[in-house]
Write a protein that holds these residues in place. Structure first.
Motif, short mmCIF file in Angstrom:
data_model
loop_
_atom_site.label_atom_id
_atom_site.label_comp_id
_atom_site.label_asym_id
_atom_site.label_seq_id
_atom_site.Cartn_x
_atom_site.Cartn_y
_atom_site.Cartn_z
N LEU A 18 0.96 -1.12 0.09
CA LEU A 18 0.07 -0.01 -0.04
C LEU A 18 0.91 1.23 0.02
CD1 LEU A 18 -2.78 -1.06 2.63
CD2 LEU A 18 -2.96 -0.91 0.20
N THR A 19 0.25 2.35 -0.58
CA THR A 19 1.01 3.72 -0.49
C THR A 19 0.73 4.11 0.92
OG1 THR A 19 -0.77 5.01 -1.24
CG2 THR A 19 0.51 4.06 -2.83
N VAL A 34 -2.34 4.14 3.83
CA VAL A 34 -2.00 3.79 4.95
C VAL A 34 -2.49 4.70 6.19
CG1 VAL A 34 -0.01 3.30 6.97
CG2 VAL A 34 -0.01 2.16 4.76
N LYS A 35 -1.86 5.91 5.95
CA LYS A 35 -2.54 7.26 6.77
C LYS A 35 -4.27 7.35 6.56
CE LYS A 35 1.67 9.58 6.64
NZ LYS A 35 2.32 11.07 6.22
N LYS A 36 -4.66 7.32 5.43
CA LYS A 36 -5.90 7.48 5.07
C LYS A 36 -6.95 6.52 5.76
CE LYS A 36 -9.47 8.19 1.53
NZ LYS A 36 -9.68 8.41 -0.05
N PHE A 37 -6.66 5.12 5.59
CA PHE A 37 -7.27 4.16 6.27
C PHE A 37 -6.97 3.82 7.73
CE2 PHE A 37 -7.99 4.02 1.56
CZ PHE A 37 -9.32 4.40 1.60
N ASN A 38 -5.93 4.14 8.04
CA ASN A 38 -5.45 4.09 9.61
C ASN A 38 -5.16 2.71 9.80
OD1 ASN A 38 -4.55 4.75 12.09
ND2 ASN A 38 -6.76 4.57 13.13
N ILE A 39 -4.30 2.14 8.68
CA ILE A 39 -3.73 0.73 8.57
C ILE A 39 -2.93 0.38 9.72
CG2 ILE A 39 -2.92 -1.19 7.16
CD1 ILE A 39 -5.45 0.00 5.99
N PRO A 40 -3.07 -0.58 10.47
CA PRO A 40 -2.12 -0.83 11.69
C PRO A 40 -0.83 -1.32 11.12
CG PRO A 40 -4.03 -2.16 11.76
CD PRO A 40 -4.13 -1.54 10.64
N ILE A 41 0.28 -0.95 11.67
CA ILE A 41 1.83 -1.20 11.30
C ILE A 41 2.24 -2.27 12.38
CG2 ILE A 41 4.02 -0.66 10.98
CD1 ILE A 41 2.97 2.25 9.93
N ILE A 42 2.52 -3.50 11.90
CA ILE A 42 3.19 -4.50 12.63
C ILE A 42 4.68 -4.17 12.86
CG2 ILE A 42 3.46 -6.94 13.02
CD1 ILE A 42 1.20 -7.25 11.25
N PRO A 43 5.23 -3.95 13.90
CA PRO A 43 6.64 -3.63 14.14
C PRO A 43 7.47 -4.83 13.87
CG PRO A 43 5.36 -2.96 16.14
CD PRO A 43 4.35 -3.77 15.23
N LYS A 44 8.62 -4.69 13.31
CA LYS A 44 9.70 -5.75 13.17
C LYS A 44 9.69 -6.57 14.48
CE LYS A 44 14.59 -6.42 12.08
NZ LYS A 44 15.59 -5.70 11.66
N GLY A 45 9.93 -8.10 14.36
CA GLY A 45 10.11 -8.78 15.48
C GLY A 45 8.63 -9.37 16.02
N SER A 46 7.63 -8.62 15.67
CA SER A 46 6.22 -9.40 16.20
C SER A 46 5.87 -10.37 15.71
CB SER A 46 5.24 -8.11 15.88
OG SER A 46 5.45 -6.82 16.25
N VAL A 47 5.44 -11.23 16.54
CA VAL A 47 4.72 -12.66 16.29
C VAL A 47 3.36 -12.34 15.49
CG1 VAL A 47 4.08 -14.99 16.95
CG2 VAL A 47 5.93 -13.77 18.10
N ILE A 48 3.05 -12.99 14.50
CA ILE A 48 1.73 -12.59 13.92
C ILE A 48 0.91 -14.00 13.75
CG2 ILE A 48 2.28 -10.52 12.70
CD1 ILE A 48 2.70 -12.08 10.23
N LEU A 49 -0.42 -14.05 13.90
CA LEU A 49 -1.35 -14.95 13.76
C LEU A 49 -2.23 -14.72 13.22
CD1 LEU A 49 -2.41 -17.99 15.07
CD2 LEU A 49 -3.24 -16.36 16.85
N SER A 50 -2.77 -15.78 12.10
CA SER A 50 -3.92 -15.66 11.02
C SER A 50 -5.01 -16.21 11.86
CB SER A 50 -3.58 -16.21 10.03
OG SER A 50 -4.94 -16.52 9.17
N PHE A 51 -6.07 -15.61 12.01
CA PHE A 51 -7.07 -16.21 13.03
C PHE A 51 -8.69 -16.11 12.22
CE2 PHE A 51 -7.32 -11.75 14.29
CZ PHE A 51 -8.44 -11.20 14.08
N MET A 70 5.68 -4.27 8.83
CA MET A 70 4.61 -4.80 7.86
C MET A 70 3.32 -4.12 7.97
SD MET A 70 4.88 -8.67 8.52
CE MET A 70 3.74 -9.12 7.16
N LEU A 71 2.50 -4.30 7.07
CA LEU A 71 0.86 -3.79 7.24
C LEU A 71 -0.03 -5.01 7.87
CD1 LEU A 71 0.61 -1.52 4.30
CD2 LEU A 71 1.31 -0.93 6.61
N SER A 72 -0.87 -4.69 8.51
CA SER A 72 -1.79 -5.80 8.79
C SER A 72 -3.35 -5.72 8.19
CB SER A 72 -2.07 -5.83 10.30
OG SER A 72 -2.98 -6.78 10.90
N ASN A 73 -4.08 -6.82 8.33
CA ASN A 73 -5.42 -6.47 7.84
C ASN A 73 -6.19 -7.32 9.16
OD1 ASN A 73 -5.81 -9.39 7.52
ND2 ASN A 73 -5.21 -9.26 5.39
#
Length: 156
Positions: A15-16, A20-37, A51-54
């Protein structure tokens, strides 16, 4: 997350900064553990960069100063967790929600066991990370060189 191993080194979509700013997309910080739920419940990874999240991805930011658990411990815990014990919020596919994730009980080992565990697994995770980066570079080189070889632009 599906094509990545433990470490998420590349993403399929971008995403541009304006989006990211317009839709307030959360940014996942480097080193975070991520889980698809949702849809792909139980896929777990570690963000190797910001990275970005959904809405289908939970991310766990561990405080660098906290020594309670490490990203390696959390990754392995979530990877082996039986998500069927939580039930499902969907009749179509197995899915859970953020409330259910927050209610997962993580048993924390004592400091001695935690430190011994970390000293053993950290080396493996570091090696996997370095190997994953090398594989990505080799894939990128292949994708550049192979079309040139096939077209005859480059000869061996």
């Amino acid at each position: 997350m599906g094509e990545n191993g433990i470490f998420i080194l590349k993403t399929a979509e971008y995403l541009t900064q304006e989006a990211v700013k317009k839709f307030n997309i959360p940014i996942i910080p480097k080193g975070s553990v991520i889980l698809s739920f949702k849809m792909t419940l139980g896929r777990v990874g570690i963000a190797s960069n910001n990275m970005l999240s959904n809405e289908a991805i939970a991310h766990f930011k561990l405080n660098k100063d906290s020594q309670i658990i490490t990203k390696e411990f959390l990754y392995l815990f979530l990877k082996s967790f039986n998500y069927d014990t939580l039930g499902s919020t969907s009749s179509i596919v197995t899915a859970i929600n953020s409330t259910m994730i927050k209610e997962i009980i993580v048993k924390i080992p004592n400091n001695t066991i935690r430190d011994k565990f970390q000293s053993q697994v950290e080396t493996y995770f570091d090696k996997i990370y370095e190997n994953s980066k090398q594989i990505l570079k080799l894939e990128q080189m292949r994708d550049i060189i192979l079309p040139r070889l096939l077209s005859g632009e480059v000869r061996v």
